[in-house]
Structures are given as C-alpha cells and as structure tokens.
Design a protein around this motif. Structure first.
Motif, PDB file in Angstrom:
ATOM      1  N   VAL A 185      -5.082  -2.949   2.592  1.00  0.00           N
ATOM      2  CA  VAL A 185      -3.851  -3.675   2.282  1.00  0.00           C
ATOM      3  C   VAL A 185      -2.639  -2.844   2.668  1.00  0.00           C
ATOM      4  O   VAL A 185      -2.724  -1.634   2.851  1.00  0.00           O
ATOM      5  CB  VAL A 185      -3.781  -4.032   0.778  1.00  0.00           C
ATOM      6  N   TYR A 186      -1.485  -3.521   2.742  1.00  0.00           N
ATOM      7  CA  TYR A 186      -0.243  -2.844   3.085  1.00  0.00           C
ATOM      8  C   TYR A 186       0.472  -2.259   1.868  1.00  0.00           C
ATOM      9  O   TYR A 186       0.925  -1.114   1.906  1.00  0.00           O
ATOM     10  CB  TYR A 186       0.693  -3.814   3.813  1.00  0.00           C
ATOM     11  N   VAL A 187       0.618  -3.046   0.794  1.00  0.00           N
ATOM     12  CA  VAL A 187       1.438  -2.575  -0.327  1.00  0.00           C
ATOM     13  C   VAL A 187       0.743  -2.658  -1.688  1.00  0.00           C
ATOM     14  O   VAL A 187       1.111  -1.908  -2.600  1.00  0.00           O
ATOM     15  CB  VAL A 187       2.774  -3.360  -0.400  1.00  0.00           C
ATOM     16  N   TYR A 188      -0.205  -3.529  -1.870  1.00  0.00           N
ATOM     17  CA  TYR A 188      -0.809  -3.726  -3.196  1.00  0.00           C
ATOM     18  C   TYR A 188      -1.437  -2.434  -3.708  1.00  0.00           C
ATOM     19  O   TYR A 188      -2.263  -1.821  -3.045  1.00  0.00           O
ATOM     20  CB  TYR A 188      -1.852  -4.839  -3.146  1.00  0.00           C
ATOM     21  N   ARG A 189      -1.003  -2.012  -4.904  1.00  0.00           N
ATOM     22  CA  ARG A 189      -1.471  -0.786  -5.554  1.00  0.00           C
ATOM     23  C   ARG A 189      -1.289   0.463  -4.681  1.00  0.00           C
ATOM     24  O   ARG A 189      -2.079   1.397  -4.750  1.00  0.00           O
ATOM     25  CB  ARG A 189      -2.942  -0.917  -5.974  1.00  0.00           C
ATOM     26  N   ARG A 190      -0.228   0.461  -3.881  1.00  0.00           N
ATOM     27  CA  ARG A 190       0.072   1.633  -3.051  1.00  0.00           C
ATOM     28  C   ARG A 190       1.418   2.227  -3.446  1.00  0.00           C
ATOM     29  O   ARG A 190       2.132   2.793  -2.626  1.00  0.00           O
ATOM     30  CB  ARG A 190       0.065   1.266  -1.566  1.00  0.00           C
ATOM     31  N   THR A 191       1.757   2.153  -4.729  1.00  0.00           N
ATOM     32  CA  THR A 191       3.042   2.651  -5.229  1.00  0.00           C
ATOM     33  C   THR A 191       3.284   4.093  -4.799  1.00  0.00           C
ATOM     34  O   THR A 191       2.424   4.965  -4.972  1.00  0.00           O
ATOM     35  CB  THR A 191       3.077   2.569  -6.765  1.00  0.00           C
ATOM     36  N   HIS A 192       4.462   4.325  -4.228  1.00  0.00           N
ATOM     37  CA  HIS A 192       4.942   5.639  -3.783  1.00  0.00           C
ATOM     38  C   HIS A 192       4.225   6.165  -2.536  1.00  0.00           C
ATOM     39  O   HIS A 192       4.614   7.215  -2.014  1.00  0.00           O
ATOM     40  CB  HIS A 192       4.853   6.690  -4.892  1.00  0.00           C
ATOM     41  N   LYS A 193       3.223   5.470  -2.060  1.00  0.00           N
ATOM     42  CA  LYS A 193       2.572   5.891  -0.828  1.00  0.00           C
ATOM     43  C   LYS A 193       3.378   5.364   0.355  1.00  0.00           C
ATOM     44  O   LYS A 193       4.076   4.356   0.247  1.00  0.00           O
ATOM     45  CB  LYS A 193       1.142   5.365  -0.772  1.00  0.00           C
TER      46      LYS A 193
END
Length: 270
Positions: free
Chosen positions: A233-241
């Motif tokens: 995925v691009y953004v889901y559960r990728r906070t601060h990455k």
C-alpha cells in the motif's frame, strides 16, 4: 473489519461448496439455534454479498444475513467434521466441506422483505455488476462532509473500508478532507473506476494491493510490507514513513473515530 472484497470471496466460495444441495445448519454455541433449526437440511439456493454483508438464501425458509463486524470470522474445512472449538455461532456442513462462523456482529434469519430493506439502505457496491455509481455521486455532490468520511459511509458506497478509502484517495491525488460537493464529476468517475479495479483485484488475490508496478518492493529495493492485512500500500498504516512517490512522511489523523492516512504533498489541501 473485513472490507467488501472479503465478503465477495466468501460468497463465491460458499456458492461453490454449498449452493444447490441440502446443508446441515446448526449453532454449537446456541445463540442461533432456533433459526438454524428452520433452515437445517434445506437447499441453499444462492449466496451473495452486498458491501460488507453476506446473504445465504434458503428459498421459502428465509435468508441468513451475516455481518462480520470487527471480530467475526469464517473458517473453512474439508470433511470429515470435527468437534466445535470456541464459540461457534453457526456451522454449515455440505457435501465436501464444513464451515464455522465465530464472533460475527450479526447472524440472523431474515424474510425476503427484511433482506430487501437492509440492502436498500446500502449505497452501490463497486464489486456488483448492478451497481449504479450515479447514486453515490448524487449523495457526494450534495454533501459538505469530507470525502474521506463519505467513502466510509455504507449508505453512500457499500464495501469500502479504511484501507480502500485511504489508498484510492492517494492514488487519485485527492485531499481526504475535500468536501464532497467540491469534487468534480471527472474526478469522481476516475475514483469510482479505480475503486472497482482495486476491489476486483482484492477478490482475485485475497488481499489488498494498491501500488503500481514501479513501486513494488523488488523494483524500489525496499523491504516488503509486514502487516496482517497483507499486500503493498501507499499510505495505510505507514504513519511517518516516507511516501513511496515523493518521500514526504505519511500523515495520520482521526476522522469519525477511524485512523486516516495520507501524503500532504501528493494530496495537497484544495
């Protein structure tokens, strides 16, 4: 909570394993015993999904409606049948397989009018051939609410959950807080088409994959994603990455009690 592709996969599986023959239906836990006795031994005539809802049809005996909610699960096994483990709300036994349902939000026997009324409250399901995106557009184009909230409203679009809404908004480069009425028809048509394609891939693969080929781990030289939801995925559960496209840290906030993820650079405020 399982998203729409999961329920459509279950409907397809149950059509293959149970439809067209008598099914033994029981409730080892006891909470569905009265309803199970009504349909036990009758032929399952159809299995369909509408959004996050699964329906098993038993002719004049009624329709079993299942909504898994946050904790519900179906487990599938080949015969022979084993003793129940845990709190099994409903057990199906067919010609070649048996299935246990545990922890659903809803498991109930409905009449056809009751099932029709429930389905009528849902928005169009991108995975169904009879879905009319115009219905969703009319709701969205009149609303001041953020688009990210509207996409999760099952009366607007059925079957979209937290992963699909975050990913389709990113892929379409749309600010998640954009009011529905500020979305152009052109962008809505593109969003709907993308959503249908992503969710159909979800049905095919059994996981949510949303990245383009050029952003796959093996192409970018990065580690594969490790998450119980699976898929890239691009953004889901990728906070601060870092965003896979521009490198900006992925942002997170709360919207209607759910976590919302987006890239501030790729999805600028409009």
């Amino acid at each position: 909570m399982p998203e729409g592709h999961t329920l459509h996969r279950l409907a397809r599986l149950h059509r293959r394993r149970y439809v067209g023959a008598p099914v033994e239906v029981s409730s080892p836990q006891g909470r569905f015993s009265t309803e199970a006795a009504v349909i036990d031994g009758h032929v399952m005539t159809a299995a369909e999904a509408f959004g996050k809802h699964l329906f098993h049809y038993y002719g004049s005996q009624g329709i079993v409606h299942v909504h898994l909610g946050l904790y519900g699960t179906f487990t599938e096994y080949p015969l022979p049948v084993a003793e129940p483990v845990g709190q099994v709300r409903m057990r199906l036994v067919g010609r070649t397989h048996w299935t246990d349902l545990r922890g659903p939000n809803r498991c109930e026997l409905l009449t056809p009018p009751q099932a029709e009324a429930l389905i009528a409250r849902l928005g169009p399901d991108p995975l169904r051939d009879d879905a009319d995106p115009q219905e969703a557009w009319e709701r969205i184009s009149r609303s001041r609410a953020p688009l990210a909230g509207l996409l999760m409203d099952q009366s607007v679009i059925a079957g979209v959950g937290n992963v699909y809404r975050a990913e389709v908004l990113y892929r379409q480069r749309i600010d998640p807080m954009l009011p529905g009425r500020s979305l152009s028809r052109r962008r809505w048509d593109a969003l709907w088409a993308d959503l249908r394609q992503l969710m159909r891939e979800g049905v095919r693969l059994g996981r949510i994959d949303t990245v383009e080929p050029e952003h796959r781990p093996e192409v970018m030289g990065r580690a594969p994603r490790r998450d119980r939801h699976g898929g890239e995925v691009y953004v889901y559960r990728r906070t601060h990455k870092p965003c896979l496209v521009c490198g900006t840290p992925v942002a997170q906030t709360k919207l209607a009690g759910r976590n919302l993820y987006w890239c501030p650079t790729c999805q600028p405020t409009e």
